[in-house]
Design an enzyme around this catalytic site. Structure first.
Site, mmCIF file in Angstrom:
data_model
loop_
_atom_site.group_PDB
_atom_site.id
_atom_site.type_symbol
_atom_site.label_atom_id
_atom_site.label_comp_id
_atom_site.label_asym_id
_atom_site.label_seq_id
_atom_site.Cartn_x
_atom_site.Cartn_y
_atom_site.Cartn_z
ATOM 1 N N SER A 68 -45.473 -30.444 -44.014
ATOM 2 C CA SER A 68 -45.380 -29.360 -43.389
ATOM 3 C C SER A 68 -44.473 -28.361 -43.455
ATOM 4 O O SER A 68 -43.310 -28.858 -43.173
ATOM 5 C CB SER A 68 -46.055 -29.235 -41.791
ATOM 6 O OG SER A 68 -47.237 -29.774 -41.702
ATOM 7 N N GLU B 213 -50.052 -36.823 -37.060
ATOM 8 C CA GLU B 213 -49.411 -37.365 -36.144
ATOM 9 C C GLU B 213 -49.853 -38.807 -35.615
ATOM 10 O O GLU B 213 -49.751 -39.271 -34.268
ATOM 11 C CB GLU B 213 -49.319 -36.481 -34.925
ATOM 12 C CG GLU B 213 -48.934 -34.975 -35.066
ATOM 13 C CD GLU B 213 -47.422 -34.675 -35.153
ATOM 14 O OE1 GLU B 213 -46.767 -35.663 -35.581
ATOM 15 O OE2 GLU B 213 -46.944 -33.754 -34.894
ATOM 16 N N ARG C 284 -53.917 -52.471 -28.084
ATOM 17 C CA ARG C 284 -52.942 -53.433 -28.382
ATOM 18 C C ARG C 284 -52.047 -53.518 -26.711
ATOM 19 O O ARG C 284 -51.660 -54.522 -26.437
ATOM 20 C CB ARG C 284 -51.635 -53.084 -29.373
ATOM 21 C CG ARG C 284 -50.632 -53.944 -29.642
ATOM 22 C CD ARG C 284 -49.650 -53.633 -30.383
ATOM 23 N NE ARG C 284 -50.547 -53.349 -31.970
ATOM 24 C CZ ARG C 284 -50.362 -52.343 -32.943
ATOM 25 N NH1 ARG C 284 -49.273 -51.339 -32.466
ATOM 26 N NH2 ARG C 284 -51.060 -52.121 -33.761
ATOM 27 N N TYR D 257 -40.638 -32.524 -41.000
ATOM 28 C CA TYR D 257 -40.680 -33.690 -40.519
ATOM 29 C C TYR D 257 -41.132 -34.556 -41.831
ATOM 30 O O TYR D 257 -42.229 -34.573 -42.564
ATOM 31 C CB TYR D 257 -41.599 -34.313 -39.617
ATOM 32 C CG TYR D 257 -41.439 -35.574 -39.109
ATOM 33 C CD1 TYR D 257 -40.424 -36.060 -38.317
ATOM 34 C CD2 TYR D 257 -42.791 -36.294 -39.095
ATOM 35 C CE1 TYR D 257 -40.835 -37.185 -37.608
ATOM 36 C CE2 TYR D 257 -42.966 -37.622 -38.461
ATOM 37 C CZ TYR D 257 -41.837 -38.075 -38.168
ATOM 38 O OH TYR D 257 -41.979 -39.271 -37.412
#
Length: 405
Positions: free
Chosen positions: A182, A387, A399, A147
Site C-alpha cells: 500500500s 493484516e 492455537r 509496510y
C-alpha cells in the site's frame, strides 16, 4: 397476531430516528475527551473526505493534501509519542478515530492506519536518532510510509520470506521483492522485513529504506476492486544498499517487530470496517425511509425492518469487541493477541455482511456507482484478506485455546 404486533412495535422503536442516531453515534462508554476526538474525526470525514470519495476511487487519486490536513489534527501519528511529533493517544482513542474517518472514505483511512502503524514501529523499536529522523515528518505526513512484509511467494506464511539483506561493511545489500504494498512508489519510507540470518522467523530483521535509494524500484500500479485512493505496487530491491544505521532493533528481531505492528494493525483495519458498516447502516436506513414500493415506503416492510435491526445490532456488537481488544493491547494483557485476532476475524466478516446487506436493500440502485454503498462494499472486502487473512486469525485463536494450561 399479538406476537406480530409486539415485534413490530419493538422494531419501530428501534427505528425511531433519535434512538437510531444515538446508536450510530458510537459515543457510548467514551470519555469526554474521546468524544471530542470522535467529533473532530466525524466532521473531517463528512467535510473533507465523503464529498471526494467517489472521485478518488474513480480517478485513483492518492489524496496527499487531504491526508496532510488530517495530520494537522493529529491523525498522522496517533499513537506515536509526543516528543517526536505524535499525538500520544491510546489504542482505544485510535480505534474511535479510524472508525469515524472511515465513514468518509475507507480506502484513504485504511492507508492512514498503515502509515500510523509504520510510524509507531519506528517510534517503538527505533533508537533516539531514528525516531528523531523519521517520526516528525511521518506524523505531519510531510512524508508517507509503507509496510513491506508480504512477498509474491509468502503471504500467510510470512516467516518464509526470501528478500535477503547481506551485511557488507556498514551497509546491508538487499535483494528480493515485496508484493501488494500500500502506497508503494508514492511513499517515502519503507519499513522492510528481510532475511539477515537463517530460515524461519528468527532470521528476519527490519530495515527502514528511503525512496531514492539506488537499487530500489517499483512494479506497475495494480488495478484493484477497491482501495483505489491508495496505490498498490510491488517494491523491488536489486543490490539496494541500506545503512546498518537504518536497522530497527537487533538482527533477528524483525519478525517480532512485524507481528507487534500487525496486532495493532488488525484493530485498525477492524475499526475501518466499523466505519464502513456504520455509514452503510445509515445509508440503508435513509433509503428505506424514502424508497416506495407497492404504495408505501420500504421502511414499513417488516422483513426489512428486522434486517436493519440485525445490522445495527451486529455493528454495535462488533464495535464492543474492537474496543475490548484495543484496551487489551494498550494494557499489554496476556489475551491481547487472541482478542486482536478475534476482533479482526469477527468484525471484518460481520461488517462486510452489513455493507453487502445495505447494498441489497438499495436494490438495483445499490449496484450503481452513483450510490456510495457499492464503494463501501468494494473497499471493505479486502479487510478479510490483509493484516493476516481471516483463516490465519482462526489459526491464531485456536492455537491459543489449545495451548492454554
Amino acid at each position: 397476531y399479538h406476537l406480530h404486533i409486539h415485534s413490530l412495535l419493538f422494531i419501530q422503536t428501534v427505528l425511531h430516528i433519535s434512538i437510531f442516531n444515538s446508536l450510530l453515534t458510537a459515543a457510548h462508554g467514551l470519555s469526554d475527551e474521546q468524544r471530542e476526538f470522535q467529533k473532530v474525526a466525524f466532521d473531517f470525514a463528512a467535510n473533507e473526505m465523503a464529498p471526494y470519495m467517489a472521485e478518488w476511487d474513480h480517478k485513483e487519486i492518492f489524496p496527499v493534501e487531504t491526508m496532510r490536513k488530517a495530520a494537522q489534527l493529529g491523525f498522522g501519528g496517533i499513537y506515536v509519542q509526543p516528543e517526536v511529533g505524535g499525538s500520544g493517544l491510546s489504542r482505544l482513542d485510535t480505534s474511535v478515530i479510524f472508525e469515524a474517518l472511515s465513514t468518509g472514505c475507507v480506502s484513504t483511512t485504511a492507508y492512514i492506519s498503515i502509515h500510523n502503524m509504520c510510524a509507531w514501529m519506528i517510534d517503538t523499536f527505533g533508537n533516539t536518532e531514528q525516531r528523531e529522523k523519521y517520526c516528525p515528518d511521518l506524523c505531519s505526513m510531510e512524508k508517507f510510509a509503507s509496510y513491506c512484509l508480504t512477498e509474491p511467494g509468502s503471504g500467510s506464511d510470512a516467516a518464509s520470506l526470501l528478500t535477503t539483506a547481506q551485511l557488507k561493511g556498514d551497509h546491508y545489500i538487499l535483494n528480493g521483492s515485496k508484493a501488494f504494498i500500500s502506497g508503494g512508489g508514492d511513499t517515502d519510507v519503507y519499513v522492510v522485513m528481510c532475511r539477515t540470518g537463517g530460515k524461519g522467523a528468527k532470521g528476519i530483521s527490519c530495515l527502514v529504506v528511503e525512496k531514492g535509494t539506488p537499487g530500489l524500484s517499483f512494479g506497475k500500479k495494480e488495478k484493484k476492486v477497491g482501495w483505489n485512493s491508495q496505490p498498490t505496487r510491488a517494491v523491488i530491491f536489486e543490490d539496494c544498499a541500506v545503512p546498518v544505521a537504518n536497522r530497527l532493533g537487533e538482527e533477528g528481531q524483525g519478525f517480532t517487530i512485524a507481528m507487534k505492528g500487525l496486532n495493532g494493525g488488525r484493530i485498525n483495519i477492524a475499526s475501518c470496517s466499523l466505519g464502513a458498516a456504520h455509514a452503510c447502516v445509515q445509508l440503508a436506513r435513509d433509503h428505506l425511509l424514502v424508497r416506495k414500493q407497492f404504495g408505501e415506503t420500504l421502511s414499513n416492510n417488516q422483513y426489512l425492518q428486522f434486517r436493519l435491526a440485525e445490522m445495527a445490532t451486529k455493528l454495535v456488537a462488533s464495535r464492543l469487541l474492537v474496543r475490548e481488544a484495543a484496551t487489551a493491547l494498550q494494557e499489554n494483557r496476556p489475551d491481547a493477541v487472541s482478542l486482536c485476532s478475534m476482533a479482526k476475524l469477527f468484525v471484518t466478516d460481520e461488517c462486510f455482511n452489513i455493507c453487502n446487506q445495505a447494498l441489497q436493500m438499495h436494490g438495483g440502485y445499490g449496484y450503481l456507482k452513483d450510490y456510495a454503498v457499492q464503494q463501501f462494499v468494494r473497499d471493505i472486502r479486502v479487510h478479510q484478506i490483509l493484516e493476516g487473512t481471516n483463516e490465519v486469525m482462526r489459526m491464531i485463536i485456536s492455537r491459543s485455546l489449545l495451548t492454554e494450561s
